[in-house]
Write an enzyme that holds these catalytic residues in place. Structure first.
Site, short mmCIF file in Angstrom:
data_model
loop_
_atom_site.label_atom_id
_atom_site.label_comp_id
_atom_site.label_asym_id
_atom_site.label_seq_id
_atom_site.Cartn_x
_atom_site.Cartn_y
_atom_site.Cartn_z
N TRP A 174 0.85 -1.19 0.00
CA TRP A 174 0.00 0.00 0.00
C TRP A 174 0.89 1.24 0.00
O TRP A 174 1.87 1.33 0.74
CB TRP A 174 -0.91 -0.04 1.22
CG TRP A 174 -1.77 1.15 1.43
CD1 TRP A 174 -2.57 1.76 0.52
CD2 TRP A 174 -1.93 1.89 2.65
NE1 TRP A 174 -3.23 2.83 1.09
CE2 TRP A 174 -2.86 2.93 2.40
CE3 TRP A 174 -1.39 1.77 3.93
CZ2 TRP A 174 -3.25 3.84 3.37
CZ3 TRP A 174 -1.78 2.67 4.91
CH2 TRP A 174 -2.70 3.69 4.62
N ASP A 204 -1.34 -5.65 9.12
CA ASP A 204 -2.26 -4.58 8.73
C ASP A 204 -3.53 -5.27 8.25
O ASP A 204 -3.54 -5.94 7.22
CB ASP A 204 -1.64 -3.74 7.61
CG ASP A 204 -2.51 -2.54 7.23
OD1 ASP A 204 -3.62 -2.40 7.78
OD2 ASP A 204 -2.08 -1.74 6.37
N LYS A 219 -13.53 -0.11 5.20
CA LYS A 219 -14.09 -0.93 4.12
C LYS A 219 -15.25 -1.80 4.60
O LYS A 219 -16.33 -1.79 4.02
CB LYS A 219 -13.00 -1.83 3.52
CG LYS A 219 -11.74 -1.09 3.10
CD LYS A 219 -12.00 -0.05 2.04
CE LYS A 219 -10.72 0.53 1.45
NZ LYS A 219 -9.84 1.21 2.39
#
Length: 466
Positions: free
Chosen positions: A194, A275, A311
């Site tokens: 990311w 993560d 999300k």
């Protein structure tokens, strides 16, 4: 603020006017008062003169103290949306930012979130400050979601949980903790990862290096390279792992590979740092998407886990997440939590309450919790359908014999297309399809109706752009 000084010169050097008179238009040549104002300091770099016949105008501007501040480049991900908004083509498609969209490509607020917010209104809850560590009900719920309520690490109170500013803020809090209590330790980051991971550790002054992850030849996982790099890293390094739905590739290790990854990390006495941004959103199952974290915890390893609810609950703008640290004892967990709070206090003082109450209400109410799981399955299912349709369209349209099956092997909202920077630019410039320069597309921003158009763009860019 810049200031301006003016002078008006004539052949009569003894005559002069005030700046105010010049600005008000009161200057009259030949009045006997016109003279030279300013411009005596010929070496002053801030004074510039321009002559108009018999009249010389001189301007001096105070240079800003911020002259040395350069214009920052646009964010590689958020900049995609800015370019998309400026495009007027009706066929344009935004596959850059990872935010869920409906089949009509509209933002989606979960029904269960609306119900949780109505509960808050009915209760008349106030907006007082939270404690530094956040909402207690949220911290309990988020740790139990991650590990399972009956997990020994929960029962033995070995998890230090602090509410953070979504995943980004939680990662940043942990990075500051690492810099303070593990000076010199490096973080291993997957290549690619990311886009914000490196920024976070750079700003926290934590050194990092990369381990191999993506294999462009197979558009799959470079597992051997990953293991080799983990074993070659200095003992006691932090290894940043994506719990599920790896961003940007969508490529996850198999359960058997996760076992070997944990073997390698234990062998070198590294500290795992997960993560977890897509729990429940990747596969539709909260438990399945947390299995990698639970595997490491079951081995008795101390580890860090950053969480986000952007999300899976669609709480993008609420900035709700947490940092969890699994420790070897409850005493160690208490001490770690106290220091995380100490770091958070001068950084942002305390976290936001609104989104935290949404999470606590949803997880704490059996009916809402079941409804949430059903909505996650729906969202994950829509993305799986789009992924399948894109694969079918590519396979039907591409007559070259290229194997596009990697599209189906990937998981989550992203797909790594294998397109390089030049090919990705062709996607945008010719086809008005916006994606990141590394070829990552967000399937959450794609509809079934747009799959064939996207397939045409990918095939053209892959085969006709070198």
């Amino acid at each position: 603020m810049a200031s301006t000084m003016l002078s008006l010169a004539s052949t009569t050097p003894s005559a002069s006017l005030s700046t105010q008179e010049i600005l008000k238009g009161k200057a009259r040549l030949g009045s006997g008062r016109v003279g030279t104002l300013l411009n005596k300091e010929k070496g002053n770099p801030f004074i510039k003169a321009k002559s108009f016949g018999r009249i010389s105008m001189t301007a001096a501007v105070n240079v800003s103290r911020f002259e040395g501040v350069a214009m920052a480049p646009p964010d590689p991900i958020l900049g995609v949306s800015e370019a998309f908004r400026a495009d007027t083509d009706v066929k344009k498609l935004n596959l850059g930012v990872g935010a869920y969209r409906t089949e009509e490509l509209q933002p989606y607020v979960l029904d269960v979130v609306k119900k949780a917010e109505n509960l808050m209104l009915e209760r008349g809850e106030n907006k007082e400050y939270l404690a530094i560590e956040g909402l207690a009900a949220f911290n309990k719920a988020t740790a139990e979601l991650l590990f399972g309520a009956d997990n020994p690490v929960i029962k033995q109170q070995r998890v230090a949980t602090v509410q953070g500013l979504s995943g980004t803020g939680s990662l940043r809090l942990a990075a500051a903790f690492i810099e303070r209590y593990f000076p010199g330790a490096q973080v291993l980051i997957s290549s690619p990862t990311w886009g914000n991971h490196k920024n976070i550790f750079n700003d926290a002054r934590v050194p990092w290096s990369e381990y191999r992850y993506y294999d462009p030849k197979t558009v799959g996982l470079d597992f051997e390279g990953m293991i080799s790099d983990i074993k070659a890293a200095p003992e006691g390094s932090f290894v940043l792992l994506h719990g599920c739905a790896h961003n940007p590739t969508g490529i996850d290790p198999t359960p058997e590979q996760w076992e070997k990854i944990s073997d390698a990390i234990q062998e070198k006495n590294h500290i795992p740092f997960f993560d977890v941004a897509y729990q429940g959103f990747a596969s539709g199952s909260l438990d399945a998407d947390a299995s990698s974290v639970r595997l490491f915890a079951a081995r008795g390893m101390e580890l860090f886990i950053a969480q986000s609810y952007s999300k899976n609950l669609g709480l993008y703008a609420e900035r709700i997440g947490a940092i969890n640290v699994v420790c070897s004892s409850s005493d160690a967990a208490a001490r770690v939590k106290s220091q995380l709070k100490r770091i958070a206090r001068p950084m942002y003082s305390n976290p936001p309450v609104h989104g935290a109450r949404i999470v606590a209400n949803v997880v704490g109410d059996p009916a809402l919790f079941n409804e949430w799981k059903a909505e996650m399955e729906m969202m994950a299912g829509r993305i799986k359908n789009v992924r399948q349709k894109l694969f079918d369209s590519l396979s039907a349209k591409d007559k070259s014999g290229k194997d596009w099956s990697f599209i189906l092997k990937q998981i989550g909202m992203f797909s790594f297309t294998g397109l390089n920077k030049t090919q990705s630019e062709n996607m945008t410039n010719k086809w008005h399809v916006y994606l990141t320069k590394d070829g990552r597309i967000s399937l959450a921003g794609l509809s079934l109706a747009k799959c064939e158009y996207l397939a045409d763009a990918i095939i053209d860019s892959y085969h006709n752009v070198s």
